[in-house]
Design a protein around this motif. Structure first.
Motif, PDB file in Angstrom:
ATOM      1  N   ASP A 246       0.826  -1.206   0.000  1.00  0.00           N
ATOM      2  CA  ASP A 246       0.000   0.000   0.000  1.00  0.00           C
ATOM      3  C   ASP A 246       0.864   1.262   0.000  1.00  0.00           C
ATOM      4  O   ASP A 246       0.552   2.238  -0.698  1.00  0.00           O
ATOM      5  N   ILE A 247       1.954   1.241   0.767  1.00  0.00           N
ATOM      6  CA  ILE A 247       2.858   2.390   0.799  1.00  0.00           C
ATOM      7  C   ILE A 247       3.486   2.616  -0.570  1.00  0.00           C
ATOM      8  O   ILE A 247       3.550   3.740  -1.070  1.00  0.00           O
ATOM      9  N   ILE A 248       3.950   1.531  -1.188  1.00  0.00           N
ATOM     10  CA  ILE A 248       4.583   1.632  -2.505  1.00  0.00           C
ATOM     11  C   ILE A 248       3.589   2.132  -3.548  1.00  0.00           C
ATOM     12  O   ILE A 248       3.935   2.945  -4.418  1.00  0.00           O
ATOM     13  N   LYS A 249       2.349   1.693  -3.452  1.00  0.00           N
ATOM     14  CA  LYS A 249       1.327   2.077  -4.425  1.00  0.00           C
ATOM     15  C   LYS A 249       0.833   3.505  -4.231  1.00  0.00           C
ATOM     16  O   LYS A 249       0.643   4.246  -5.211  1.00  0.00           O
ATOM     17  N   TYR A 255       9.455   9.935   1.031  1.00  0.00           N
ATOM     18  CA  TYR A 255      10.708   9.190   1.145  1.00  0.00           C
ATOM     19  C   TYR A 255      10.481   7.756   1.598  1.00  0.00           C
ATOM     20  O   TYR A 255      11.303   6.856   1.329  1.00  0.00           O
ATOM     21  N   ILE A 256       9.366   7.500   2.273  1.00  0.00           N
ATOM     22  CA  ILE A 256       9.105   6.164   2.797  1.00  0.00           C
ATOM     23  C   ILE A 256       8.829   5.150   1.687  1.00  0.00           C
ATOM     24  O   ILE A 256       8.909   3.941   1.927  1.00  0.00           O
ATOM     25  N   VAL A 257       8.535   5.601   0.476  1.00  0.00           N
ATOM     26  CA  VAL A 257       8.275   4.676  -0.632  1.00  0.00           C
ATOM     27  C   VAL A 257       9.545   3.883  -0.962  1.00  0.00           C
ATOM     28  O   VAL A 257       9.505   2.657  -1.102  1.00  0.00           O
ATOM     29  N   LYS A 258      10.666   4.581  -1.070  1.00  0.00           N
ATOM     30  CA  LYS A 258      11.930   3.885  -1.366  1.00  0.00           C
ATOM     31  C   LYS A 258      12.306   2.938  -0.238  1.00  0.00           C
ATOM     32  O   LYS A 258      12.800   1.836  -0.478  1.00  0.00           O
TER      33      LYS A 258
END
Length: 271
Positions: A246-249, A255-258
């Motif tokens: 969910d975070i990646i999407k 910055y939390i995506v990486k």
């Protein structure tokens, strides 16, 4: 309309320039007063539009996790707003720092915050929300130092933010500041490996933010902290994977995506 009235005064002033100096003087005063009033109205309207644009950028930041829009809008407005509206300039710098911490650039955030000596700012400079403005400023400092893994400096600013928040009269602003501070405390607890307190605070925050508008950014941040806790404690492996996805999407440019992508790769390699 105002333009019609002003035009009439100008025509009258041109038509009776030599008839009666008293009348001419009075018309001149009225024209000057009308011009000043018009300028103040236009200035207020322009200022209101600038604040509206910042609100729109903040909505994009919260709903689409796009801090770049907020950063660019702050940069554009700081060119001419910082000196003209000192109170609003402080808000712009704080929002700009928020955009930097959201993209994982705490050093840049500290650099921007250092442009303002908030302790030297008086209530005359910040006419509305004086304590709240200072509290948000200190909170951004705390978030930046927490990201830089300097918990002692972060704690100092958390205490300053709490003191100012307690003196803020606006209950909604006070609640917002308190939530931001608690979010920072969760980050520090995780870095200090105090996962029990971090989880307790996180559950409370999750309940408070539930069903709030523009919650996407907050939701991603909360999920990120849940993942950090579950990964460290070995709990909820399936829920952890769901939250990472969910975070990646939905995490946009945060910055939390990486970090979520790296954590997902690490989990897959272990399996």
């Amino acid at each position: 309309t105002l333009w019609d009235i002003l035009a009439g005064l100008v025509i009258a002033g041109l038509y009776f320039p030599f008839v009666n100096y008293k009348v001419n003087f009075l018309l001149g005063v009225l024209i000057m007063a009308a011009l000043i009033w018009l300028w103040l109205r236009l200035k207020k309207k322009l200022f209101g539009r600038q604040k509206q644009k910042i609100s729109e950028a903040q909505a994009i930041f919260d709903s689409l996790c796009d801090p770049q829009t907020l950063f660019e809008e702050c940069e554009d407005q700081l060119v001419y707003m910082k000196k003209r509206h000192r109170d609003y300039g402080h808000v712009l710098v704080t929002d700009e720092a928020k955009a930097f911490t959201a993209t994982g650039n705490p050093s840049e955030a500290l650099s921007r915050l250092a442009d303002i000596n908030i302790d030297a700012v008086s209530k005359r400079d910040i006419k509305r929300g004086y304590n709240g403005t200072k509290a948000l400023y200190y909170t951004e400092y705390a978030k930046a130092y927490a990201q830089l893994d300097e918990p002692e400096r972060a704690e100092e600013y958390i205490l300053s933010a709490r003191d100012c928040a307690g003196d803020e009269h606006d209950p909604l602003l006070r609640e917002r500041i308190t939530n931001e501070i608690d979010m920072c405390r969760v980050m520090l607890s995780i870095r200090e490996e105090d996962y029990e307190n971090a989880l307790n605070d996180l559950v409370i925050l999750d309940r408070m933010y539930k069903n709030r508008p523009f919650r996407q950014r907050i939701n991603c941040m909360l999920e990120y902290y849940y993942v950090r806790i579950y990964t460290a404690t070995g709990k909820e492996p399936e829920l952890t994977q769901t939250m990472l996805d969910d975070i990646i999407k939905n995490g946009g440019k945060l910055y939390i995506v990486k970090e979520a992508q790296q954590m997902k790769e690490n989990c897959e390699n272990i399996q």
